[in-house]
Scaffold this motif. Structure first.
Motif, mmCIF file in Angstrom:
data_model
loop_
_atom_site.group_PDB
_atom_site.id
_atom_site.type_symbol
_atom_site.label_atom_id
_atom_site.label_comp_id
_atom_site.label_asym_id
_atom_site.label_seq_id
_atom_site.Cartn_x
_atom_site.Cartn_y
_atom_site.Cartn_z
ATOM 1 N N UNK A 33 -1.400 -4.694 1.527
ATOM 2 C CA UNK A 33 -2.122 -3.495 1.926
ATOM 3 C C UNK A 33 -2.176 -2.611 0.684
ATOM 4 N N UNK A 34 -3.393 -2.246 0.281
ATOM 5 C CA UNK A 34 -3.592 -1.424 -0.912
ATOM 6 C C UNK A 34 -4.078 -0.045 -0.489
ATOM 7 N N UNK A 35 -3.411 0.991 -0.984
ATOM 8 C CA UNK A 35 -3.844 2.366 -0.770
ATOM 9 C C UNK A 35 -4.804 2.733 -1.892
ATOM 10 N N UNK A 50 3.067 -2.878 -0.094
ATOM 11 C CA UNK A 50 4.079 -3.723 0.558
ATOM 12 C C UNK A 50 4.547 -4.892 -0.294
ATOM 13 N N UNK A 51 4.680 -4.670 -1.584
ATOM 14 C CA UNK A 51 5.171 -5.730 -2.470
ATOM 15 C C UNK A 51 6.290 -5.155 -3.343
ATOM 16 N N UNK A 161 6.708 2.869 7.418
ATOM 17 C CA UNK A 161 6.594 1.486 7.890
ATOM 18 C C UNK A 161 7.292 0.540 6.930
ATOM 19 N N UNK A 162 8.035 -0.392 7.477
ATOM 20 C CA UNK A 162 8.692 -1.421 6.686
ATOM 21 C C UNK A 162 7.636 -2.188 5.892
ATOM 22 N N UNK A 163 7.801 -2.274 4.588
ATOM 23 C CA UNK A 163 6.827 -2.934 3.730
ATOM 24 C C UNK A 163 6.482 -4.345 4.141
ATOM 25 N N UNK A 169 1.124 -4.514 10.904
ATOM 26 C CA UNK A 169 0.998 -3.248 11.624
ATOM 27 C C UNK A 169 -0.406 -2.674 11.478
ATOM 28 N N UNK A 170 -0.946 -2.671 10.263
ATOM 29 C CA UNK A 170 -2.278 -2.112 10.042
ATOM 30 C C UNK A 170 -3.325 -2.936 10.785
#
Length: 191
Positions: A33-35, A50-51, A161-163, A169-170
């Motif tokens: 997931x990239x912001x 999440x990495x 949120x846990x990575x 989740x998303x």
């Protein structure tokens, strides 16, 4: 065949989340997931949320003691640089990405705040490197169904949120067929 189309037709923008499609073959972005911190005609810039890396902040910044926040791998570009996002609206120079979510700011001020224990560690996330796309590159990847766009990055989602679970989740929050994608096995041969 529409069944295998992953793109949800939302347009990316500053503050959007890019969710990699379940079988993206690029190891830099597998189940990530990239912001997005910036998105314009010139290109796009963001961080993989999440990495996690194998190091903590106090291991890579000499002047920091007793602040062993994890450092994440923000992406494959310039992995010799350190970046951060945060919820600290009081940090000078921070750029607002979305409501209550900021990128960067005055690093010297941050170092003083860390040293004097005036910040909440959970309000910050640090990254080595970043994810970047040139002009039209991200749009081409979206057309190729490499990414699913979620336009709701919130501080609660990004920081709480846990990575390891963030990708699922998303997708579940997007609902519908994306909820099904969240349960796809990493290796389709295991299905």
């Amino acid at each position: 065949m529409d069944y295998f189309k992953f793109n949800n037709n939302q347009k990316p923008g500053k503050g959007s989340l890019l969710v990699s499609e379940p079988f993206l073959p690029d190891p830099n972005f597998e189940r990530t997931v990239v912001l997005l911190c910036e998105h314009s005609d010139e290109g796009s810039f963001g961080f993989v949320l999440n990495k996690a890396s194998a190091v903590s902040l106090d291991e890579i910044v000499e002047d920091i003691r007793d602040f062993s926040q994890p450092v994440y791998i923000g992406g494959p570009v310039q992995q010799d640089t350190l970046h951060f996002i945060h919820k600290a609206d009081y940090l000078e120079g921070g750029m607002e990405i979305s409501n209550g979510l900021y990128w960067g700011g005055n690093f010297e001020q941050l170092m003083i705040l860390i040293d004097t224990k005036q910040i909440k560690a959970d309000d910050f996330r640090f990254f080595i490197g970043y994810s970047g796309w040139g002009a039209d590159q991200l749009e081409e990847e979206l057309k190729a169904d490499s990414w699913i766009v979620a336009n709701y990055a919130t501080p609660e989602l990004v920081f709480n949120e846990n990575g390891e679970n963030l990708w699922k989740v998303v997708l579940k929050q997007l609902g519908g067929r994306f909820n099904v994608y969240s349960n796809y096995p990493t290796d389709p041969r295991l299905n």
